[in-house]
Design a protein around this motif. Structure first.
Motif, mmCIF file in Angstrom:
data_model
loop_
_atom_site.group_PDB
_atom_site.id
_atom_site.type_symbol
_atom_site.label_atom_id
_atom_site.label_comp_id
_atom_site.label_asym_id
_atom_site.label_seq_id
_atom_site.Cartn_x
_atom_site.Cartn_y
_atom_site.Cartn_z
ATOM 1 N N ALA A 426 -14.729 -3.609 -7.871
ATOM 2 C CA ALA A 426 -13.354 -4.050 -7.637
ATOM 3 C C ALA A 426 -12.372 -2.901 -7.846
ATOM 4 O O ALA A 426 -11.400 -2.734 -7.098
ATOM 5 N N ALA A 427 -12.633 -2.083 -8.876
ATOM 6 C CA ALA A 427 -11.718 -0.980 -9.192
ATOM 7 C C ALA A 427 -11.705 0.074 -8.101
ATOM 8 O O ALA A 427 -10.652 0.627 -7.771
ATOM 9 N N VAL A 428 -12.868 0.384 -7.531
ATOM 10 C CA VAL A 428 -12.932 1.414 -6.484
ATOM 11 C C VAL A 428 -12.067 1.020 -5.290
ATOM 12 O O VAL A 428 -11.335 1.845 -4.723
ATOM 13 N N VAL A 429 -12.121 -0.252 -4.893
ATOM 14 C CA VAL A 429 -11.297 -0.704 -3.761
ATOM 15 C C VAL A 429 -9.817 -0.607 -4.113
ATOM 16 O O VAL A 429 -8.991 -0.198 -3.291
ATOM 17 N N MET A 430 -9.463 -0.971 -5.348
ATOM 18 C CA MET A 430 -8.067 -0.856 -5.763
ATOM 19 C C MET A 430 -7.605 0.599 -5.724
ATOM 20 O O MET A 430 -6.477 0.897 -5.321
ATOM 21 N N VAL A 431 -8.451 1.506 -6.136
ATOM 22 C CA VAL A 431 -8.119 2.934 -6.076
ATOM 23 C C VAL A 431 -7.859 3.357 -4.634
ATOM 24 O O VAL A 431 -6.876 4.039 -4.326
ATOM 25 N N LEU A 432 -8.738 2.934 -3.729
ATOM 26 C CA LEU A 432 -8.584 3.299 -2.317
ATOM 27 C C LEU A 432 -7.300 2.713 -1.728
ATOM 28 O O LEU A 432 -6.598 3.380 -0.951
ATOM 29 N N ILE A 433 -6.976 1.464 -2.097
ATOM 30 C CA ILE A 433 -5.760 0.826 -1.583
ATOM 31 C C ILE A 433 -4.524 1.609 -2.017
ATOM 32 O O ILE A 433 -3.639 1.910 -1.218
ATOM 33 N N VAL A 434 -4.471 1.950 -3.303
ATOM 34 C CA VAL A 434 -3.291 2.650 -3.822
ATOM 35 C C VAL A 434 -3.190 4.061 -3.242
ATOM 36 O O VAL A 434 -2.111 4.507 -2.835
ATOM 37 N N LEU A 435 -4.311 4.775 -3.166
ATOM 38 C CA LEU A 435 -4.274 6.140 -2.652
ATOM 39 C C LEU A 435 -3.933 6.190 -1.167
ATOM 40 O O LEU A 435 -3.353 7.162 -0.685
ATOM 41 N N SER A 436 -4.284 5.140 -0.426
ATOM 42 C CA SER A 436 -3.976 5.113 1.006
ATOM 43 C C SER A 436 -2.498 4.859 1.267
ATOM 44 O O SER A 436 -1.999 5.103 2.366
ATOM 45 N N GLY A 437 -1.782 4.346 0.262
ATOM 46 C CA GLY A 437 -0.356 4.091 0.429
ATOM 47 C C GLY A 437 -0.038 2.802 1.158
ATOM 48 O O GLY A 437 1.119 2.518 1.468
ATOM 49 N N VAL A 438 -1.049 1.974 1.442
ATOM 50 C CA VAL A 438 -0.837 0.713 2.156
ATOM 51 C C VAL A 438 -0.360 -0.349 1.170
ATOM 52 O O VAL A 438 -0.951 -0.536 0.104
ATOM 53 N N ASP A 439 0.724 -1.045 1.505
ATOM 54 C CA ASP A 439 1.267 -2.086 0.636
ATOM 55 C C ASP A 439 0.724 -3.445 1.078
ATOM 56 O O ASP A 439 1.211 -4.052 2.024
ATOM 57 N N LEU A 440 -0.303 -3.923 0.375
ATOM 58 C CA LEU A 440 -0.942 -5.186 0.737
ATOM 59 C C LEU A 440 -0.427 -6.353 -0.097
ATOM 60 O O LEU A 440 -0.763 -7.504 0.190
ATOM 61 N N GLY A 441 0.396 -6.061 -1.120
ATOM 62 C CA GLY A 441 0.825 -7.128 -2.015
ATOM 63 C C GLY A 441 -0.310 -7.509 -2.950
ATOM 64 O O GLY A 441 -1.453 -7.065 -2.806
ATOM 65 N N ARG A 442 -0.010 -8.351 -3.925
ATOM 66 C CA ARG A 442 -1.029 -8.730 -4.900
ATOM 67 C C ARG A 442 -2.131 -9.591 -4.283
ATOM 68 O O ARG A 442 -3.288 -9.504 -4.678
#
Length: 656
Positions: A426-442
């Motif tokens: 779960a953490a790896v995907v969260m890292v990728l989401i934040v580093l990509s700069g995409v705002d997906l919301g919670r």
């Protein structure tokens, strides 16, 4: 042959960017001289050549250290990384930077060696009575790595202005701008390597086993201490210079075994050579990634973890563990506390949880000191205190339930969502989401985290399928998945800046990010999952009897384990979005339920859920007020307490 191809590929890949700039002969000459009229020659001499040299030197040193560690402990998964030596070295440097900077000026090696000795000393003390059982040693080393990492992170969050550059270094970077680090390092690595090789004959005798070696006159205890001291010296010396280049000390000897190295001499030789080739290849990939990306540094620690992970996965496929796991003693009944009525225990925990909620809402520091918030003002205070408190409690409930499911399913009292790598996925995907700069919301983050947990779970299922999903293999597979989470963390730490700060805050459970809508959504989700747990009470009751007995009672063992893993993954993902991946609540809560006298699965689930909610509710409140007006992540406090509890649990099983 394979080692030659690895070295050839690594050297060619490293030299590729320079082929069009300098002739091969002149490029080779840059290792000892340069043409001052040619800028590319100067750059290659002072940047590329020392970087290649130090990568080979450090890789060979760590490969040899890993091979010696595996031999001395008789453990094919032992290494400086899995024994916590590298994390201990970084811990020592962090403490010295903050409190004893004069020691760093005197010798960075000294504090790194002290930290490494502390880490490996803890591992040895915890696992000595268990005969250095391979899985137990790995678990102890992993938790010590988690614990020291959590302490390091607490210092980073509190003293970021002092330690920011230190954690960029800690991610592992081999970038060089002169030959001085290499010239300082090579004599030390050479001397320590020579001392390790002097121990070859005693190490060969120890292959016969402790009893036989002792009967032949070998001082087994002394040999172990000397060898492990040299391993710590080698590893800490490297860490103090270039940061943590993780898993080379594990991957190189493992790869040597996979390629057919059977004797001690061949394992030491090929482990050393493969270590140099692997680290050079990893550093070249890191350099390429930095060049092709947006210019931000990609640390070598990231690529070594990404290379080491698959090698560990290959090794696990043939790994056998003949020792009992902690919590799997042949007669555990003697350690069971007396049964207590579930209504009394659950009622007491619920009352404590209610008191925690009242105190959290009402008693807080402010500009004029500590004061009570009256009930009439709670609607205003709720906006700031309520959602985070509710989310923390719900995350604790989810982790308490997930930990109970996993411990019951694996039959291992030391299992937890963190140990199975589900939190890491779960953490790896969260890292990728934040580093990509995409705002997906919670909502998007929860969906991504669930997918990451499911992916980790799927890989875990593939790894453990041939072993019928036995507990040992699930835990070792979780170790391999942790490797990939470690790579993501190192990438974040090296990136620096606001994004890294936000992400690291989340990684350790920053509940202040939670809104009321998110907290309510989380409550609905967890209540829905909890309602389905009624269906798994029978499988969880039967599974601990063993595969044969469970099958004879009509339980489809494999399907039951997959269903339980899916439920545990969904609970873990929902909690990870809120509290981060490293809280250890999933380990502690089921233990507390057992200590409080709840042995049957239904009662344990109820009490573990309440205990998890209480633990994280308290952690959230304390993290909010302990250094007011600043805050600590709640998950960080939980990780510190959980790490200590885990270490205590291991020592208790050892004494048993």
């Amino acid at each position: 042959m394979a080692a030659g191809l690895l070295w050839l590929g690594a050297l060619l890949a490293s030299a590729a960017p320079w082929i069009g700039e300098l002739e091969p002969a002149r490029l080779l000459a840059t290792f000892w001289t340069f043409n001052e009229d040619n800028y590319r020659s100067v750059l290659a001499h002072f940047s590329w050549a020392p970087r290649v040299s130090i990568a080979i030197l450090i890789g060979c040193g760590l490969g040899l250290a890993g091979a010696v560690t595996q031999q001395i402990l008789g453990n094919p998964l032992a290494s400086p990384t899995t024994l916590g030596v590298e994390a201990g070295g970084q811990f020592g440097v962090t403490l010295a930077t903050l409190f004893f900077p004069g020691l760093l000026a005197f010798s960075p090696d000294l504090v790194a060696v002290a930290g490494g000795l502390l880490a490996i000393g803890l591992v040895i003390a915890l696992t000595w009575r268990l005969g250095f059982s391979p899985v137990t040693v790995i678990l102890a080393g992993l938790v010590i790595t988690f614990f020291m990492g959590a302490v390091n992170m607490a210092f980073l969050l509190l003293k970021g202005e002092w330690l920011g550059n230190l954690f960029i270094w800690g991610a592992g970077s081999l970038v060089q701008n002169n030959w001085q680090p290499f010239m300082e390092l090579w004599p030390r690595v050479l001397v320590i390597a020579a001392l390790m090789l002097l121990l070859m004959r005693p190490l060969q005798v120890m292959q016969l086993g402790q009893t036989s070696a002792s009967s032949l006159g070998a001082k087994v205890g002394l040999i172990r201490v000397l060898a492990l001291l040299l391993v710590v010296l080698m590893t800490a010396t490297v860490v103090s210079r270039v940061g943590v280049v993780a898993f080379i000390g594990l991957a190189a000897p493992v790869l040597a075994r996979l390629l057919g190295a059977r004797t001690l001499t061949s394992r030491l030789l090929w482990g050393t050579l493969l270590g140099g080739g692997l680290l050079l290849l990893a550093d070249t990939l890191a350099h390429w990634a930095s060049t092709w990306g947006d210019g931000s540094l990609v640390p070598t620690g990231t690529t070594t973890a990404l290379i080491g992970g698959p090698i560990i996965l290959m090794a696990l496929q043939g790994f056998k563990n003949s020792h009992h796991m902690p919590g799997q003693e042949s007669s555990p009944a003697g350690f069971l506390p007396s049964r207590r009525p579930v209504t009394v225990i659950a009622g007491t925990l619920a009352a404590l949880l209610l008191v925690t909620m009242v105190i959290s809402m009402g008693w807080s520091p402010g500009l004029e000191g500590w004061n009570w918030t009256t009930l009439t003002q709670w609607d205003e205070a709720w906006i700031w205190r309520g959602p985070r408190m509710l989310a923390a409690i719900l995350a604790g409930v989810a982790l308490g339930l997930a930990g109970t499911l996993i411990q019951r399913m694996t039959g291992n009292a030391m299992a937890s969502p963190e140990m199975l790598g589900i939190s890491g996925g779960a953490a790896v995907v969260m890292v990728l989401i934040v580093l990509s700069g995409v705002d997906l919301g919670r909502a998007g983050q929860l969906g991504g985290a669930t997918l990451g947990a499911a992916a980790a779970l799927g890989l875990l299922i593939l790894l453990a399928r041939k072993h019928n999903f036995a507990g040992n293999q699930l835990l070792l597979g979780g170790l391999a998945l942790y490797v990939f989470m470690d790579a993501g963390l190192r990438l974040v730490m090296a990136s620096g800046g606001t994004v890294a700060s936000q992400l690291l805050n989340w990684m350790y459970g920053s509940t202040w990010l939670v809104s009321e809508t998110e907290a309510m959504s989380l409550m609905v989700l967890i209540l829905a999952i909890t309602a389905t747990l009624v269906l798994v009470l029978r499988p969880l009751t039967i599974l601990p009897l063993g595969d044969t007995s469970a099958s004879s009672l009509g339980l489809p063992v494999v399907k039951a384990r997959i269903l339980l893993l899916l439920l545990a993954a969904l609970l873990t993902a929902s909690a990870t979005v809120v509290i981060g991946p490293l809280s250890f609540v999933g380990l502690i809560a089921p233990h507390l339920a057992r200590v409080l006298g709840q042995q049957t699965i239904g009662r344990q689930l109820i009490v573990a859920a309440l205990a998890g909610g209480l633990l994280l509710g308290l952690a959230d409140y304390i993290s909010r007020v302990v250094i007011y007006p600043a805050q600590l992540p709640a998950g960080l406090l939980a990780a510190l307490v959980g790490g200590l509890y885990f270490l205590w649990g291991l020592s208790r099983h050892g004494r048993a």
